[in-house]
Design a protein around this motif. Structure first.
Motif, short mmCIF file in Angstrom:
data_model
loop_
_atom_site.label_atom_id
_atom_site.label_comp_id
_atom_site.label_asym_id
_atom_site.label_seq_id
_atom_site.Cartn_x
_atom_site.Cartn_y
_atom_site.Cartn_z
N ILE A 60 30.02 -51.35 -12.01
CA ILE A 60 30.06 -52.65 -12.69
C ILE A 60 31.48 -53.11 -12.99
N ASN A 139 21.83 -53.57 -12.29
CA ASN A 139 23.28 -53.51 -12.30
C ASN A 139 23.83 -54.76 -12.99
N ARG A 183 29.86 -46.82 -16.70
CA ARG A 183 29.03 -47.97 -17.04
C ARG A 183 28.69 -48.01 -18.52
N GLU A 186 27.43 -51.27 -20.21
CA GLU A 186 26.00 -51.55 -20.21
C GLU A 186 25.32 -50.93 -21.42
#
Length: 196
Positions: A60, A139, A183, A186
């Motif tokens: 990401i 994603n 990530r 997230e």
């Protein structure tokens, strides 16, 4: 009021599951692969279909030595989605896969459905994808890029955060896995979101 049904058939899977779907009659296959990964041999059993193959890593943030999802990838995904809508009603069936059928593939499906169903809310779209692929973790970079292109005003991003939080509630071990994989953004956004 719930969203209308998807305007085409949908299957989401990982590479290892592709061999199970050769007889499905998919008219369109969206194939998301890591750069350098061989084309899956299972496609030899799929018969005639339109296929878009894209290659980028499941990340990401831009990362040295890896291919990050970029706007051009999302533009290609959305164009492929529009080709589904050109088919006669009930004739199109989409199969979308990535390596595990969890992150890149489900993000692509969120964007394709959001484009095909502009009247449906972002929450409805994300719930639909979650219903199709229970372990979905879209994603975030793909969602952010697609949300902007589709002019969804951040709603797809917010709905994705909420799904991520739901998955963390059900599978707490995901947090450490995502953070180690770069990530963490997230995870942090998910923890600040409201459960669906």
């Amino acid at each position: 009021m719930s969203a209308a049904p998807a305007p085409f058939g949908i299957t989401v899977c990982g590479i290892e599951e592709l061999c199970e779907h050769g007889g499905l009659g998919a008219s369109h296959v969206l194939s998301i692969l890591d750069p350098g990964h061989p084309v899956p041999e299972a496609f030899g059993t799929y018969g005639e279909h339109a296929r878009l193959e894209l290659r980028f890593h499941d990340i990401i943030e831009p990362t040295e030595g890896e291919v990050c999802p970029e706007p051009a990838h999302v533009e290609a995904i959305l164009a492929f989605g529009r080709s589904l809508q050109d088919e006669a009603p009930g004739a199109a069936r989409l199969l979308v896969h990535c390596h595990a059928g969890i992150s890149r593939s489900t993000a692509c499906l969120v964007l394709i459905l959001a484009q095909a169903m502009p009247e449906a809310s972002a929450a409805e779209i994300v719930r639909m994808v979650h219903g199709i692929r229970e372990k979905a973790w879209p994603n975030l970079r793909l969602i952010e890029l697609g949300d902007a292109m589709l002019q969804r005003s951040g709603t797809l991003v917010s709905a994705t955060h909420a799904l991520h939080r739901l998955q963390l509630e059900r599978r707490p071990h995901i947090a450490e896995y995502m953070e180690k994989g770069g990530r963490g953004r997230e995870v942090q956004a998910a923890l600040l979101s409201v459960l669906p």
